[in-house]
Motif scaffolding. Structure first.
Motif, PDB file in Angstrom:
ATOM      1  N   GLN A  86      79.581 -11.604 -11.700  1.00  0.00           N
ATOM      2  CA  GLN A  86      79.017 -10.360 -11.202  1.00  0.00           C
ATOM      3  C   GLN A  86      79.950  -9.846 -10.096  1.00  0.00           C
ATOM      4  O   GLN A  86      80.990 -10.449  -9.822  1.00  0.00           O
ATOM      5  CB  GLN A  86      77.610 -10.572 -10.658  1.00  0.00           C
ATOM      6  CG  GLN A  86      77.549 -11.513  -9.466  1.00  0.00           C
ATOM      7  CD  GLN A  86      76.130 -11.728  -8.948  1.00  0.00           C
ATOM      8  OE1 GLN A  86      75.147 -11.355  -9.586  1.00  0.00           O
ATOM      9  NE2 GLN A  86      76.015 -12.325  -7.775  1.00  0.00           N
ATOM     10  N   ILE A 110      75.188  -5.538 -14.584  1.00  0.00           N
ATOM     11  CA  ILE A 110      75.524  -6.898 -14.159  1.00  0.00           C
ATOM     12  C   ILE A 110      76.746  -6.865 -13.247  1.00  0.00           C
ATOM     13  O   ILE A 110      76.807  -7.553 -12.224  1.00  0.00           O
ATOM     14  CB  ILE A 110      75.810  -7.802 -15.379  1.00  0.00           C
ATOM     15  CG1 ILE A 110      74.531  -8.032 -16.201  1.00  0.00           C
ATOM     16  CG2 ILE A 110      76.405  -9.138 -14.936  1.00  0.00           C
ATOM     17  CD1 ILE A 110      73.493  -8.896 -15.517  1.00  0.00           C
ATOM     18  N   GLY A 111      77.734  -6.049 -13.593  1.00  0.00           N
ATOM     19  CA  GLY A 111      78.983  -6.007 -12.843  1.00  0.00           C
ATOM     20  C   GLY A 111      79.017  -5.002 -11.719  1.00  0.00           C
ATOM     21  O   GLY A 111      80.039  -4.879 -11.033  1.00  0.00           O
ATOM     22  N   TYR A 140      71.184  -4.178  -9.962  1.00  0.00           N
ATOM     23  CA  TYR A 140      72.580  -4.577 -10.143  1.00  0.00           C
ATOM     24  C   TYR A 140      72.671  -6.089  -9.946  1.00  0.00           C
ATOM     25  O   TYR A 140      71.838  -6.698  -9.251  1.00  0.00           O
ATOM     26  CB  TYR A 140      73.487  -3.855  -9.143  1.00  0.00           C
ATOM     27  CG  TYR A 140      73.105  -4.088  -7.694  1.00  0.00           C
ATOM     28  CD1 TYR A 140      73.560  -5.220  -7.008  1.00  0.00           C
ATOM     29  CD2 TYR A 140      72.267  -3.199  -7.019  1.00  0.00           C
ATOM     30  CE1 TYR A 140      73.192  -5.458  -5.688  1.00  0.00           C
ATOM     31  CE2 TYR A 140      71.897  -3.428  -5.707  1.00  0.00           C
ATOM     32  CZ  TYR A 140      72.354  -4.562  -5.045  1.00  0.00           C
ATOM     33  OH  TYR A 140      71.984  -4.798  -3.752  1.00  0.00           O
ATOM     34  N   GLY A 141      73.694  -6.715 -10.555  1.00  0.00           N
ATOM     35  CA  GLY A 141      73.899  -8.149 -10.397  1.00  0.00           C
ATOM     36  C   GLY A 141      72.878  -8.970 -11.176  1.00  0.00           C
ATOM     37  O   GLY A 141      71.861  -8.453 -11.655  1.00  0.00           O
ATOM     38  N   PHE A 142      73.148 -10.258 -11.303  1.00  0.00           N
ATOM     39  CA  PHE A 142      72.286 -11.110 -12.120  1.00  0.00           C
ATOM     40  C   PHE A 142      70.852 -11.163 -11.610  1.00  0.00           C
ATOM     41  O   PHE A 142      69.897 -11.054 -12.405  1.00  0.00           O
ATOM     42  CB  PHE A 142      72.870 -12.532 -12.182  1.00  0.00           C
ATOM     43  CG  PHE A 142      73.985 -12.695 -13.172  1.00  0.00           C
ATOM     44  CD1 PHE A 142      73.741 -12.651 -14.543  1.00  0.00           C
ATOM     45  CD2 PHE A 142      75.283 -12.892 -12.745  1.00  0.00           C
ATOM     46  CE1 PHE A 142      74.766 -12.797 -15.461  1.00  0.00           C
ATOM     47  CE2 PHE A 142      76.330 -13.032 -13.653  1.00  0.00           C
ATOM     48  CZ  PHE A 142      76.070 -12.986 -15.014  1.00  0.00           C
TER      49      PHE A 142
END
Length: 363
Positions: free
Chosen positions: A105, A70-71, A81-83
């Motif tokens: 994020q 997520i981060g 990666y990411g939401f």
């Protein structure tokens, strides 16, 4: 992507799924609660029908387990990666529910921070439901947190911390007063307020015996802290999310106390017997597994769900109300770091598969 960790000893099998804990069943019977029969010969004769023990719509994940992805900043690893990308992958695996552990994020993904409304669209686009959150619960920011929860479509709002870390009754009384007030506010907006345990919450109160120099009790009546909180928190407004792993760590670590006369007493904590009398006060659970490791301070080492020694079959059968309870997979140690950036999502897939294999038989 590297293969997730598996061991032959811990792999789920149909025989293992049906092997309920005889000790827990005996304790339930002695306490006057119904004991479900698993592995009945009637199964093979076709008189029972198989159903998922955790309904598909109630299988969730707390994003703390995949916090590394997520981060993460955009990279060339090929791992989401990411939401937007991570939630899409979790939906592809099969998860239907998301418990949040923050709403940020990596800012480089959008050139700014994502908003709750944008996260909600990602949830909706992937057929996902937000079932809760671990956020700070305090009077100063509670309305703001409720606003975010409503935007994300949550029905529960909670925290990963205990109502208080104190060992003394007056502090738990004060915490109950605050939580009753905040829970009442949450209910007016259609949400249930919940608290999440670690092992210390099921340690013993210091509520008896000689006083120390500050006038505080130094011994115990054998009352466990969170179980005392059950009696002070209003059942209409305050709910609980049991972390199954940390509850079994509490069983391992918190077995003895010193009574008011200075005698050492033993009291064995049973997570199942804690839930059964008040099962609808536990809408959420962290389905976190662990290998027995007596040399460890906690007695267990975290593993993907189904790869450890905790008997989720017995647990979810005996607490009943399968359609009411939501199981969120968590593994604090899932991230693999730079050496294995895909590990947390691999563990998420393995854990979902094992959760989906849990089966209950009904007439």
């Amino acid at each position: 992507m590297p293969e997730p960790h598996r061991t032959t000893r811990n792999a789920l099998t149909r025989r293992r799924l049906l092997a309920a804990s005889a000790g827990a069943a005996a304790a339930l019977g002695a306490a006057g609660f119904p004991v479900l029969q698993t592995g009945s010969p009637a199964i093979s004769r076709g008189r029972l029908r198989a159903e998922p023990l955790v309904p598909a719509r109630n299988r969730g994940i707390i994003l703390f387990s995949v916090r590394d992805r997520i981060g993460a900043a955009p990279d060339d690893s090929g791992v989401p990666y990411g939401f937007e990308r991570v939630l899409a992958r979790l939906a592809e695996i099969g998860y239907k529910e998301i418990e949040f552990a923050g709403y940020n994020q990596h800012a480089s993904i959008l050139g700014r921070q994502i908003t709750p409304a944008e996260i909600r669209k990602i949830l909706d686009d992937n057929g996902l439901v937000a079932n809760g959150t671990h956020t700070q619960i305090n009077a100063a920011t509670f309305e703001q947190q409720l606003d975010i929860a409503e935007t994300l479509g949550m029905r529960h709002i909670g925290t990963g911390s205990d109502p208080t870390g104190s060992a003394y009754r007056p502090d738990w009384d004060a915490a109950a007063d605050l939580w009753n007030e905040l829970g009442r506010t949450a209910r007016k907006r259609g949400l249930k307020l919940y608290t999440h345990n670690h092992d210390a919450a099921y340690g013993f109160l210091l509520d008896a015996g000689p006083l120390d120099a500050a006038g505080r009790p130094t011994r115990s009546t054998g009352t466990r802290k969170l179980e005392y909180f059950f009696t002070k928190a209003d059942p209409r407004y305050v709910f609980f999310e049991m972390d199954i792993y940390w509850s079994y760590v509490a069983r391992f670590k918190h077995q003895t106390y010193v009574d008011q006369w200075g005698n050492s007493r033993t009291d064995l904590f049973d997570p199942i017997l804690t839930v059964v009398p008040r099962t609808e006060r536990f809408p959420l659970f962290h389905a976190k597994d662990g290998d027995r490791a007596a040399a460890q301070a906690n007695g267990y080492v975290m593993t993907p769900l189904g790869e450890g020694d905790l008997n989720f079959q017995q647990f979810f059968e005996e607490i009943g109300a399968q359609n009411y309870h939501h199981a969120n997979w968590e593994q604090d140690t899932a991230p693999g770091g730079a050496a294995n950036p895909g590990q947390s999502l691999s563990f998420a897939e393995l854990s979902y598969r094992n959760m989906s294999e849990l089966t209950i038989y009904r007439r």
